[in-house]
Enzyme design. Structure first.
Site, short mmCIF file in Angstrom:
data_model
loop_
_atom_site.label_atom_id
_atom_site.label_comp_id
_atom_site.label_asym_id
_atom_site.label_seq_id
_atom_site.Cartn_x
_atom_site.Cartn_y
_atom_site.Cartn_z
N SER A 133 0.83 -1.21 0.00
CA SER A 133 0.00 0.00 0.00
C SER A 133 0.86 1.26 0.00
O SER A 133 1.99 1.27 0.48
CB SER A 133 -0.89 0.02 1.24
OG SER A 133 -1.74 -1.09 1.26
N1 SAH Z 1 -1.32 -4.83 3.79
C1 SAH Z 1 -0.50 -4.74 2.62
C2 SAH Z 1 -1.31 -4.50 1.38
C3 SAH Z 1 -1.61 -5.78 0.70
S1 SAH Z 1 -2.54 -5.62 -0.78
C4 SAH Z 1 0.56 -3.66 2.81
O1 SAH Z 1 0.94 -3.39 3.91
O2 SAH Z 1 1.05 -3.09 1.86
C5 SAH Z 1 -3.99 -6.49 -0.31
C6 SAH Z 1 -3.85 -7.94 -0.03
O3 SAH Z 1 -5.18 -8.43 0.20
C7 SAH Z 1 -3.27 -8.80 -1.15
O4 SAH Z 1 -2.14 -9.45 -0.67
C8 SAH Z 1 -4.39 -9.78 -1.48
O5 SAH Z 1 -3.94 -11.08 -1.79
C9 SAH Z 1 -5.20 -9.78 -0.20
N2 SAH Z 1 -6.58 -10.23 -0.33
C10 SAH Z 1 -7.47 -10.01 -1.33
N3 SAH Z 1 -8.65 -10.62 -1.07
C11 SAH Z 1 -8.50 -11.24 0.13
C12 SAH Z 1 -9.36 -12.05 0.94
N4 SAH Z 1 -10.60 -12.35 0.58
N5 SAH Z 1 -8.88 -12.52 2.11
C13 SAH Z 1 -7.60 -12.24 2.51
N6 SAH Z 1 -6.75 -11.49 1.80
C14 SAH Z 1 -7.18 -10.98 0.62
#
Ligand code: SAH
Length: 221
Positions: free
Chosen positions: A70
């Site tokens: 993010s």
């Molecule tokens: N928290 C991270 C951002 C990750 S992007 C940071 O610090 O930068 C969002 C994440 O959500 C991705 O890794 C994706 O695989 C996950 N995601 C999407 N749908 C999901 C679901 N239903 N359950 C769990 N994770 C999910």
């Protein structure tokens, strides 16, 4: 991990990190604790080495599997909003990804529970936490649409992935007064929603437009 790797040099140095903090303040982040934690959190350890010169720019970056780390502003803003409720004992994060937001949260709340649907991403995030000696985070490889009922209710639930509509199971895993913060809507039209669970229902506030990866169903090995 050597102190130098942790500290960073050149484009990952403290000076570069401090420039990011100045930028976050300019964009309206006010919570001093959040700014301090982000100034001291080594974001460069959460992305591919080839991209580490961009680690302290205020942008989202690819982390593999079609996912992103993010944007720092978004992490700061979301953390600031959930902390406005006061001291937090337990927080559920949906979408561990590389674990950057997880690490920021772990320094500001008592216990973090983080779920991720893509197993190898979460495995790597877990390894990073071990290296950094973080011990107040629990991970689960699962579909965050269902929350983590065995560990709830939570003071806050924060999602880093956007569903088209809010999964109501999540609201039921909030404490009274608890906050659910998540992007909602289709690609290009997402809004950050804040729901607060009250004794007799839910209050809802729309914060601002955002841009997250979609929340998918099921898990991936
Ligand atoms: N928290 C991270 C951002 C990750 S992007 C940071 O610090 O930068 C969002 C994440 O959500 C991705 O890794 C994706 O695989 C996950 N995601 C999407 N749908 C999901 C679901 N239903 N359950 C769990 N994770 C999910």
């Amino acid at each position: 991990m050597t102190p130098l790797q942790l500290q960073g040099i050149g484009m990952t140095s403290q000076r570069t990190r401090d420039r990011l903090i100045t930028r976050l303040k300019e964009k309206g982040i006010k919570n001093q604790q959040v700014l301090e934690v982000m100034a001291n959190t080594p974001r460069h350890l959460f992305i591919d080495e080839a991209l580490s010169h961009k680690a302290y720019e205020d942008t989202a970056l690819p982390i593999g599997y079609g996912q992103t780390i993010s944007q720092p502003y978004t992490v700061a803003k979301m953390t600031e909003i959930i902390l406005a409720a006061g001291e937090l004992d337990n927080v559920l994060e949906i979408g561990t990804g590389c674990g950057y937001q997880t690490l920021v949260l772990s320094q500001l709340v008592r216990r973090v529970y983080s779920v991720e649907r893509i197993e190898p991403l979460q495995k790597k995030a877990k390894e990073r936490m071990q290296l950094l000696r973080v011990n107040n985070v629990r991970f689960q490889h699962s579909d965050g649409n269902w929350g983590w009922p065995d560990e709830g209710p939570f003071d806050a639930i924060l999602s880093c992935a956007a569903p088209e509509t809010i999964p109501m199971d999540l609201v039921s895993q909030l404490k009274i007064g608890g906050r659910l913060l998540m992007p909602v809507g289709p690609d290009g039209k997402q809004m950050l929603h804040l729901l607060i669970r009250e004794e007799d229902g839910v209050t809802k506030k729309i914060i601002e437009p955002v841009n997250f990866v979609p929340m998918l169903s099921g898990t991936q090995k």
